[in-house]
Write an enzyme that holds these catalytic residues in place. Structure first.
Site, PDB file in Angstrom:
ATOM      1  N   ASP A   1       8.090  12.206  35.746  1.00  0.00           N
ATOM      2  CA  ASP A   1       8.343  13.856  35.699  1.00  0.00           C
ATOM      3  C   ASP A   1       8.170  14.133  36.995  1.00  0.00           C
ATOM      4  O   ASP A   1       7.283  14.906  37.380  1.00  0.00           O
ATOM      5  CB  ASP A   1       7.569  14.364  34.630  1.00  0.00           C
TER       6      ASP A   1
ATOM      7  N   GLY B   1       4.182  28.045  31.730  1.00  0.00           N
ATOM      8  CA  GLY B   1       4.309  28.575  33.036  1.00  0.00           C
ATOM      9  C   GLY B   1       3.809  27.830  34.209  1.00  0.00           C
ATOM     10  O   GLY B   1       4.201  28.170  35.515  1.00  0.00           O
TER      11      GLY B   1
ATOM     12  N   SER C   1       4.163  24.553  34.539  1.00  0.00           N
ATOM     13  CA  SER C   1       4.708  23.062  34.605  1.00  0.00           C
ATOM     14  C   SER C   1       4.954  23.073  36.341  1.00  0.00           C
ATOM     15  O   SER C   1       5.694  24.000  36.828  1.00  0.00           O
ATOM     16  CB  SER C   1       5.819  23.227  33.925  1.00  0.00           C
ATOM     17  N   GLY C   2       4.930  21.633  36.609  1.00  0.00           N
ATOM     18  CA  GLY C   2       5.546  21.625  38.165  1.00  0.00           C
ATOM     19  C   GLY C   2       4.545  21.784  39.191  1.00  0.00           C
ATOM     20  O   GLY C   2       4.549  21.283  40.401  1.00  0.00           O
TER      21      GLY C   2
ATOM     22  N   HIS D   1      11.242  18.418  34.639  1.00  0.00           N
ATOM     23  CA  HIS D   1      11.607  18.713  33.231  1.00  0.00           C
ATOM     24  C   HIS D   1      11.842  20.452  33.807  1.00  0.00           C
ATOM     25  O   HIS D   1      12.512  21.066  32.996  1.00  0.00           O
ATOM     26  CB  HIS D   1      10.664  18.576  32.203  1.00  0.00           C
TER      27      HIS D   1
END
Length: 904
Positions: free
Chosen positions: A760, A851, A853-854, A711
């Site tokens: 994801d 902030g 994410s990932g 995403h």
């Protein structure tokens, strides 16, 4: 710290709606084939709903189906504008979708969605209570519609067919009175009205303007001009030498969702002067234009010449309408209402030399009304192809062309922040001088748009930017041309017979493809690739972008394993989520690219190769870089079972990964959001930056490979402005041990689902490997799934919610939550898939946040740390019974290893 970067920005309403309860009892997320929704617990048609309720439901059908929602009982506080207690129903999965209707009172409600989602919002104030509502919903085939006894309105309400053409707006959008009363199907645009007698298209701004534009006169029927009512409680016809008009209730709040108009006529040879009362309050727009509530003034016969548009809280200076006839229109939307306005109008002596005061140039000096005298240029302030526009820039250009001409806008340079639906920085083009006129295009990103054309002699161009992520801006040339000169013959069009390829390898493109220029509208392009018998074809996706819709209904590429569209469908692709490659089973490949009449993307660059069929690898086998298969049990066994050693590239047993040279702290403090990390104690943590600003986190799994969340890049897979920074402790400051790399390839998981946020995971291949040292190192891939209740660590530079250490790398220790508990009604209510791990505290307080994410979710296994999860999504940050959802890396080990192995 963050649980959702891109996601939190794009689907905030969805995240709230999907959290456990609806707010009125029962789940807020409904995905069964049928069910019921009530305004309050223990509904029985007699007890009353609660005051100050704010409840949300999202109903989601399976692909190819829609939702029919029918009221069994409906009783909310009655009010003409539904300002107090109301139910809003949206045709999509959030409040950003199209509003079907705002309902109150006691009338039955029946709606059918246009796609697979409906979003409901119920609000009650702090006063009267009623018996509420009970709905049933059912998933049905898209073709069923409202049923035989019902008529489907354009806004997707369902009404009894007996209500058609009864001179009452039962639909709420008048579609029951216009489109189905012996009127042939219309070819007019949304902002145009279809004349009954001759099907002529006229601008909706000409309706009820005192001049008959349709041969049958129906553009002036049923208006205030006949009833004598303006819509604001006064006469719509204002004749004489002076008068006063105002919003309804002035100076008390005006009504929402209202349209009023006044036709002012003074003696011939006179002009009209408008003087605004100093009490002037209309809802201001978010940009320099009046997007929401507005007073618009026109002059001339039929009121076809724009004079000005006003909103906000500053009374405009006196306005002169240069002529003896003028139109004043007042529009309000469904939201905020204020004191309104009052205008005193008087007849004054004509002055042919009079010019209304020029438009305020605005804080950036770029707001301008342009009366066409010849070709001209508009551009963002201080445009420089090597520079960037400023924070919070707003510019409005209104271009007024001569009668009988249309406006052409040609772009020489273009670059803005790219975002889903252009929510942040954008250029909007309107077919007239107001937002009331039709929207021609909304544009953002780095593609060079094709020419845009108005259908009238006026055009409004609006540029807006926020305070993050800047690009070069734009420069465009406007020209007034005769309508019959509007020929698109200069735009390539691949419609016609399919292009055929038989060479061993080849590359082909969508029309106008250069990676930035938007492809043309209304395409129907086909390609056929034929290989010799016994061979197969692999199609490689180098670059791809098309208009994104849930079912790829508008612009899309379809790929068939065979000679034509009757062959086996391999995929239907749109948006920016696309596979790296696909391989046929036959020696034929057929592709078709369809675009509609609206704006799209930059298209695609595809390469194909013809080759022998690859050796078949079973699910229990690993494909080496040279395409041979070995038993997966031999991968990462310390021996090169693949001749090229590709089976030993990414493993958890190399003695280096997951072992920080600088020992981290393995506990929390009581501060919400965890604690500041010891610098470089999580050496695999990276910062993904676009235009120099942190967007997402990620984890180094190999010196040249990073794992992150899909995403983070689903809306922009352009690597030009993307950097990966390792060895960091400060988000923005330069750190002594940092290393910076570019991204050479983005490999998004081919089954990533942006709606469910499932699968994801994305891999970045870097332009060169990181130098492994005490400050930059790799994390291990797991060999087993983490157990419930185990404490694991999440790290990142996300939102700290004012808990300190902003801009520094933070860490938070979180317990893994049992998936059944996580999916219970009180928690994530079935939203966590088998590809996710849940983690968090029942009481909330510590979490990943916007902030992060990932970024990595790592668990300690002996003396090393394994990458068990990737920060994916969540319902808010650190909220009670709202654990975060993390991509379960264990499910993707073989995929990761094969991606790394096959991309040397």
């Amino acid at each position: 710290m963050l649980l959702v970067t891109v996601i939190s920005l794009l689907i905030t309403d969805v995240v709230i709606a999907d959290s456990g309860h609806s707010g009125c009892g029962g789940p807020g997320y409904l995905n069964h084939r049928r069910g019921e929704i009530t305004s309050h617990s223990h509904f029985n048609n007699h007890n009353l709903y609660h005051r100050n309720s704010n409840c949300h439901w999202r109903i989601r059908a399976t692909a190819g189906h829609v939702i029919r929602l029918s009221s069994i009982h409906f009783d909310l506080e009655p009010d003409s504008n539904c300002d107090y207690d109301y139910l809003n129903i949206y045709d999509g999965n959030s409040k950003s979708a199209k509003l079907i209707g705002k309902f109150c009172g006691g009338n039955d409600v029946e709606v059918v969605s246009s796609s697979r989602s409906l979003y409901l919002e119920f609000h009650s104030d702090d006063s009267d209570e009623f018996t509420g509502f009970k709905f049933k919903y059912a998933v049905q085939q898209q073709s069923v519609g409202c049923g035989h006894s019902f008529f489907m309105c354009q806004n997707h309400r369902c009404i009894q067919k007996s209500l058609l053409c009864d001179q009452a707006d039962d639909c709420g959008d008048n579609s029951d009175e216009q489109a189905n009363c012996k009127i042939a199907p219309s070819n007019c645009e949304d902002h145009e009205y279809t004349c009954t007698a001759d099907q002529k298209c006229i601008s909706k701004t000409w309706l009820c303007d005192g001049e008959t534009d349709c041969s049958g006169g129906d553009d002036e029927m049923g208006c205030g001009l006949q009833t004598g009512i303006s819509g604001c409680g006064s006469s719509s016809i204002q004749n004489g030498t002076s008068g006063v008009i105002s919003s309804m209730n002035f100076p008390i709040e005006y009504n929402n969702e209202s349209k009023c108009h006044w036709d002012i006529n003074v003696p011939p040879g006179k002009y009209i002067r408008l003087e605004f009362n100093k009490t002037f309050e209309l809802e201001p727009g978010d940009t320099a234009v009046c997007e929401y509530d507005r007073v618009t003034v026109y002059s001339g016969s039929g009121g076809r010449h724009f004079v000005g548009e006003y909103c906000g809280d500053q009374a405009p200076d006196p306005v002169i309408i240069p002529g003896s006839h003028g139109i004043v229109r007042f529009f309000t939307d469904e939201a905020e209402s204020l004191a309104g306005f009052q205008i005193k109008w008087t007849a004054v002596d004509a002055d042919a030399t009079y010019v209304n005061p020029t438009v305020d140039p605005g804080p950036f000096g770029c707001d301008k009304d342009i009366y066409y005298t010849g070709q001209g240029t508009i551009e963002t302030p201080g445009f420089d192809p090597s520079g960037h526009y400023k924070d919070n820039t707003t510019c409005v250009w209104r271009i007024f062309g001569p009668e009988g001409f249309i406006i052409k806008l040609h772009f020489n340079d273009f670059g803005t922040e790219m975002s889903h639906e252009c929510k942040y920085d954008s250029l909007q083009i309107f077919d007239g001088p107001s937002v009331s006129d039709g929207l021609i295009a909304t544009i953002c990103g780095n593609r060079l748009p094709h020419e845009e054309w108005s259908k009238t002699n006026n055009m409004m161009v609006v540029f807006t930017s926020d305070k993050v992520y800047h690009d070069i801006g734009f420069r465009a040339v406007f020209t007034a041309v005769k309508p019959n000169d509007h020929q698109l013959t200069d735009i390539a069009a691949c419609t016609g017979a399919p292009k055929e390829f038989t060479a061993q390898t080849g590359t082909f493109f969508s029309d106008l493809f250069d990676g930035v220029t938007e492809y043309p509208n209304n395409l129907n392009c086909q390609w056929k690739i034929t290989a010799p018998a016994g061979k197969v074809i692999t199609l490689w996706f180098n670059e791809f972008e098309a208009e994104s819709t849930e079912n790829c209904d508008y612009d899309y590429l379809v790929v068939y394993d065979g000679k034509n569209s009757y062959s086996k469908l391999m995929d239907k692709i749109c948006g920016m989520v696309y596979p790296e490659k696909m391989t046929t089973e036959t020696n034929h490949l057929y592709l078709q690219f369809i675009t509609d009449e609206a704006s799209g993307g930059f298209g695609f660059n595809l390469t194909y190769t013809i080759h022998d069929p690859l050796p078949y690898c079973s699910d229990s086998e690993f494909r080496c870089r040279d395409t041979h298969c070995i038993p997966y049990s031999k991968v990462c066994n310390g021996h090169n079972d693949c001749k090229d050693g590709s089976d030993e590239l990414v493993c958890g047993n190399d003695g280096i990964c997951g072992r920080p040279a600088i020992k981290p702290v393995e506990s929390n403090t009581r501060v919400v959001g965890g604690r500041e990390a010891i610098p470089n104690s999580w050496p695999w943590q990276i910062s993904m930056k676009q235009y120099g600003s942190h967007v997402c986190g990620g984890s180094i799994i190999h010196p040249q490979w990073v794992a992150t969340a899909s995403h983070c890049v689903e809306d922009d897979r352009n690597t030009d402005h993307l950097t990966i920074e390792a060895g960091k402790h400060h988000e923005q400051k330069t750190d002594p041990h940092e290393q910076i790399r570019r991204v050479s390839k983005i490999l998004m998981h081919e089954s990533y689902d942006p709606d469910l946020i499932d699968n994801d995971i994305t891999l970045f291949k870097l332009d060169q490997p990181f130098v492994i040292n005490d400050y930059v190192s790799t994390v291990c891939l797991p060999s087993s799934v983490v157990s419930d209740d185990m404490n694991c660590m999440v790290t990142g530079w996300g939102d700290t919610k004012n808990t300190g250490s902003s801009g520094l790398l933070k860490q938070a220790l979180l317990p893994v939550v049992n998936v059944d508990k996580c999916n219970s009604t009180d928690y994530l209510d079935g939203e966590a898939t088998d590809n996710m791990i849940c983690a968090g505290y029942d009481k909330g307080g510590i979490d990943s946040c916007q902030g992060d994410s990932g970024g990595p979710f790592v668990c300690k296994s002996g003396t090393k740390w394994d990458l068990q999860g990737i920060v994916s999504w969540g319902s808010g940050c650190a909220e009670e019974k709202s654990p975060g959802a993390y991509t379960k890396v264990m499910n993707y080990i073989q995929w990761i290893q094969e991606m790394v192995a096959s991309h040397p």
